[in-house]
Design a protein around this motif. Structure first.
Motif, PDB file in Angstrom:
ATOM      1  N   THR A  63      -5.483   4.984  11.324  1.00 59.92           N
ATOM      2  CA  THR A  63      -4.994   5.351  10.003  1.00 59.92           C
ATOM      3  C   THR A  63      -4.641   4.081   9.245  1.00 59.92           C
ATOM      4  O   THR A  63      -4.333   3.055   9.843  1.00 59.92           O
ATOM      5  CB  THR A  63      -3.768   6.281  10.107  1.00 59.92           C
ATOM      6  OG1 THR A  63      -3.390   6.695   8.807  1.00 59.92           O
ATOM      7  CG2 THR A  63      -2.609   5.608  10.791  1.00 59.92           C
ATOM      8  N   THR A  64      -4.711   4.178   7.956  1.00 65.22           N
ATOM      9  CA  THR A  64      -4.372   3.015   7.144  1.00 65.22           C
ATOM     10  C   THR A  64      -2.859   2.905   7.027  1.00 65.22           C
ATOM     11  O   THR A  64      -2.153   3.915   7.061  1.00 65.22           O
ATOM     12  CB  THR A  64      -4.991   3.132   5.737  1.00 65.22           C
ATOM     13  OG1 THR A  64      -4.590   4.376   5.159  1.00 65.22           O
ATOM     14  CG2 THR A  64      -6.493   3.072   5.787  1.00 65.22           C
TER      15      THR A  64
ATOM     16  N   HIS B  32      -3.163   2.134   0.459  1.00 65.06           N
ATOM     17  CA  HIS B  32      -3.678   2.893  -0.680  1.00 65.06           C
ATOM     18  C   HIS B  32      -3.015   2.509  -2.004  1.00 65.06           C
ATOM     19  O   HIS B  32      -3.713   2.403  -3.020  1.00 65.06           O
ATOM     20  CB  HIS B  32      -3.599   4.395  -0.418  1.00 65.06           C
ATOM     21  CG  HIS B  32      -4.553   4.827   0.647  1.00 65.06           C
ATOM     22  ND1 HIS B  32      -5.921   4.708   0.523  1.00 65.06           N
ATOM     23  CD2 HIS B  32      -4.348   5.338   1.875  1.00 65.06           C
ATOM     24  CE1 HIS B  32      -6.505   5.142   1.614  1.00 65.06           C
ATOM     25  NE2 HIS B  32      -5.576   5.518   2.460  1.00 65.06           N
TER      26      HIS B  32
ATOM     27  N   MET C 277      -8.647   0.292  11.515  1.00 63.14           N
ATOM     28  CA  MET C 277      -9.269   0.899  10.339  1.00 63.14           C
ATOM     29  C   MET C 277     -10.778   0.787  10.496  1.00 63.14           C
ATOM     30  O   MET C 277     -11.298  -0.311  10.582  1.00 63.14           O
ATOM     31  CB  MET C 277      -8.841   0.165   9.064  1.00 63.14           C
ATOM     32  CG  MET C 277      -7.398   0.305   8.708  1.00 63.14           C
ATOM     33  SD  MET C 277      -6.893  -0.733   7.311  1.00 63.14           S
ATOM     34  CE  MET C 277      -8.182  -0.500   6.139  1.00 63.14           C
TER      35      MET C 277
ATOM     36  N   THR D 252     -16.394  11.802   4.716  1.00 66.65           N
ATOM     37  CA  THR D 252     -15.891  10.501   4.280  1.00 66.65           C
ATOM     38  C   THR D 252     -16.900   9.789   3.388  1.00 66.65           C
ATOM     39  O   THR D 252     -16.509   9.097   2.453  1.00 66.65           O
ATOM     40  CB  THR D 252     -15.504   9.615   5.478  1.00 66.65           C
ATOM     41  OG1 THR D 252     -16.574   9.593   6.423  1.00 66.65           O
ATOM     42  CG2 THR D 252     -14.244  10.116   6.145  1.00 66.65           C
TER      43      THR D 252
ATOM     44  N   TYR E  41      -9.520  10.727   1.990  1.00 65.34           N
ATOM     45  CA  TYR E  41     -10.463  10.006   2.846  1.00 65.34           C
ATOM     46  C   TYR E  41      -9.852   9.789   4.231  1.00 65.34           C
ATOM     47  O   TYR E  41     -10.495  10.007   5.250  1.00 65.34           O
ATOM     48  CB  TYR E  41     -10.809   8.670   2.184  1.00 65.34           C
ATOM     49  CG  TYR E  41     -11.799   7.823   2.942  1.00 65.34           C
ATOM     50  CD1 TYR E  41     -13.153   7.929   2.687  1.00 65.34           C
ATOM     51  CD2 TYR E  41     -11.381   6.908   3.906  1.00 65.34           C
ATOM     52  CE1 TYR E  41     -14.074   7.148   3.370  1.00 65.34           C
ATOM     53  CE2 TYR E  41     -12.281   6.135   4.594  1.00 65.34           C
ATOM     54  CZ  TYR E  41     -13.636   6.248   4.320  1.00 65.34           C
ATOM     55  OH  TYR E  41     -14.533   5.483   5.005  1.00 65.34           O
ATOM     56  N   ASP E  42      -8.589   9.367   4.277  1.00 67.30           N
ATOM     57  CA  ASP E  42      -7.903   9.163   5.556  1.00 67.30           C
ATOM     58  C   ASP E  42      -7.859  10.452   6.369  1.00 67.30           C
ATOM     59  O   ASP E  42      -8.141  10.456   7.567  1.00 67.30           O
ATOM     60  CB  ASP E  42      -6.472   8.681   5.328  1.00 67.30           C
ATOM     61  CG  ASP E  42      -6.356   7.181   5.292  1.00 67.30           C
ATOM     62  OD1 ASP E  42      -7.381   6.492   5.458  1.00 67.30           O
ATOM     63  OD2 ASP E  42      -5.231   6.696   5.100  1.00 67.30           O
ATOM     64  N   ARG E  43      -7.463  11.558   5.711  1.00 66.08           N
ATOM     65  CA  ARG E  43      -7.388  12.837   6.425  1.00 66.08           C
ATOM     66  C   ARG E  43      -8.762  13.244   6.948  1.00 66.08           C
ATOM     67  O   ARG E  43      -8.892  13.679   8.098  1.00 66.08           O
ATOM     68  CB  ARG E  43      -6.835  13.932   5.508  1.00 66.08           C
ATOM     69  CG  ARG E  43      -5.334  13.852   5.314  1.00 66.08           C
ATOM     70  CD  ARG E  43      -4.786  15.075   4.601  1.00 66.08           C
ATOM     71  NE  ARG E  43      -5.388  15.307   3.304  1.00 66.08           N
ATOM     72  CZ  ARG E  43      -4.998  14.756   2.165  1.00 66.08           C
ATOM     73  NH1 ARG E  43      -3.984  13.921   2.160  1.00 66.08           N
ATOM     74  NH2 ARG E  43      -5.602  15.035   1.033  1.00 66.08           N
TER      75      ARG E  43
ATOM     76  N   GLN F 228     -11.300  11.337   7.609  1.00 66.30           N
ATOM     77  CA  GLN F 228     -11.743  10.421   8.657  1.00 66.30           C
ATOM     78  C   GLN F 228     -11.094  10.757  10.003  1.00 66.30           C
ATOM     79  O   GLN F 228     -11.759  10.775  11.030  1.00 66.30           O
ATOM     80  CB  GLN F 228     -11.433   8.984   8.259  1.00 66.30           C
ATOM     81  CG  GLN F 228     -12.100   7.975   9.147  1.00 66.30           C
ATOM     82  CD  GLN F 228     -12.032   6.602   8.545  1.00 66.30           C
ATOM     83  OE1 GLN F 228     -10.956   6.127   8.224  1.00 66.30           O
ATOM     84  NE2 GLN F 228     -13.177   5.973   8.387  1.00 66.30           N
ATOM     85  N   ARG F 229      -9.805  11.040   9.976  1.00 66.36           N
ATOM     86  CA  ARG F 229      -9.140  11.429  11.221  1.00 66.36           C
ATOM     87  C   ARG F 229      -9.735  12.719  11.777  1.00 66.36           C
ATOM     88  O   ARG F 229      -9.950  12.847  12.985  1.00 66.36           O
ATOM     89  CB  ARG F 229      -7.633  11.575  11.002  1.00 66.36           C
ATOM     90  CG  ARG F 229      -6.909  10.246  10.985  1.00 66.36           C
ATOM     91  CD  ARG F 229      -5.408  10.420  11.039  1.00 66.36           C
ATOM     92  NE  ARG F 229      -4.873  11.182   9.935  1.00 66.36           N
ATOM     93  CZ  ARG F 229      -4.534  10.672   8.754  1.00 66.36           C
ATOM     94  NH1 ARG F 229      -4.692   9.388   8.526  1.00 66.36           N
ATOM     95  NH2 ARG F 229      -4.047  11.441   7.809  1.00 66.36           N
TER      96      ARG F 229
END
Length: 166
Positions: free
Chosen positions: A34-35, A40, A91, A100, A149-151, A153-154
């Motif tokens: 996660t970033t 962000h 990352m 994504t 995007y983070d959600r 990607q996870r």
């Protein structure tokens, strides 16, 4: 003639257990990728600067200033993720799946449209308020799409949907 049916069932069970363990490992890894909290907002600030830069000649009357701002912003947009990775922050360097890729394309497309709008404001001698609105849109869109995007990607990593950037 002896049958190896029992051994085959044990091998299949062992293989299934190994695959389940890999799935658990993948889920644990996805939670760690996660970033950082600062990432962000920093990218959103840079996207805001990039989106209003084409409109700066109307506000400042100086084209060289616009080119300087864009150059610094582009360098920082490339440097920030690289520096984060060098500091050991996990990352991925590219989109991991279909969702994504779509979110990244939406982010880039939005930024391009806003930059074109900012350039149009400059060409039409528009007001600084229009530039402020464009900057606010760029900041909000980058922040919201970045979090989405983070959600995504996870979720892709946890589900094993990673495509290796292709």
């Amino acid at each position: 003639m002896a049958s190896d049916f029992g051994a085959t069932r044990r091998d299949a069970a062992a293989a299934r257990a190994a695959l389940d363990a890999l799935g658990d490992d993948r889920s644990r890894l996805a939670a760690r990728v996660t970033t950082p909290r600062w990432y962000h907002p920093v990218v959103a600030a840079l996207a805001t600067a990039a989106s209003v830069a084409p409109g700066l000649p109307a506000a400042t009357g100086d084209v060289a200033w616009t080119a300087s701002v864009l150059a610094v912003v582009v360098i920082l947009l490339v440097a920030v993720p690289l520096l984060a990775r060098r500091r050991g922050i996990a990352m991925p360097a590219h989109p991991t799946g279909r969702r994504t890729r779509a979110l990244l394309a939406a982010m880039v497309s939005t930024l391009i449209v806003l930059m074109l709008g900012s350039g149009a404001v400059s060409a039409l001698d528009g007001s600084a308020w229009l530039l402020a609105g464009i900057g606010a849109l760029a900041c909000s869109a980058t922040l919201l799409l970045g979090l989405a995007y983070d959600r995504a990607q996870r979720a892709e990593l946890a589900a094993g949907e990673a495509t290796g950037g292709r």
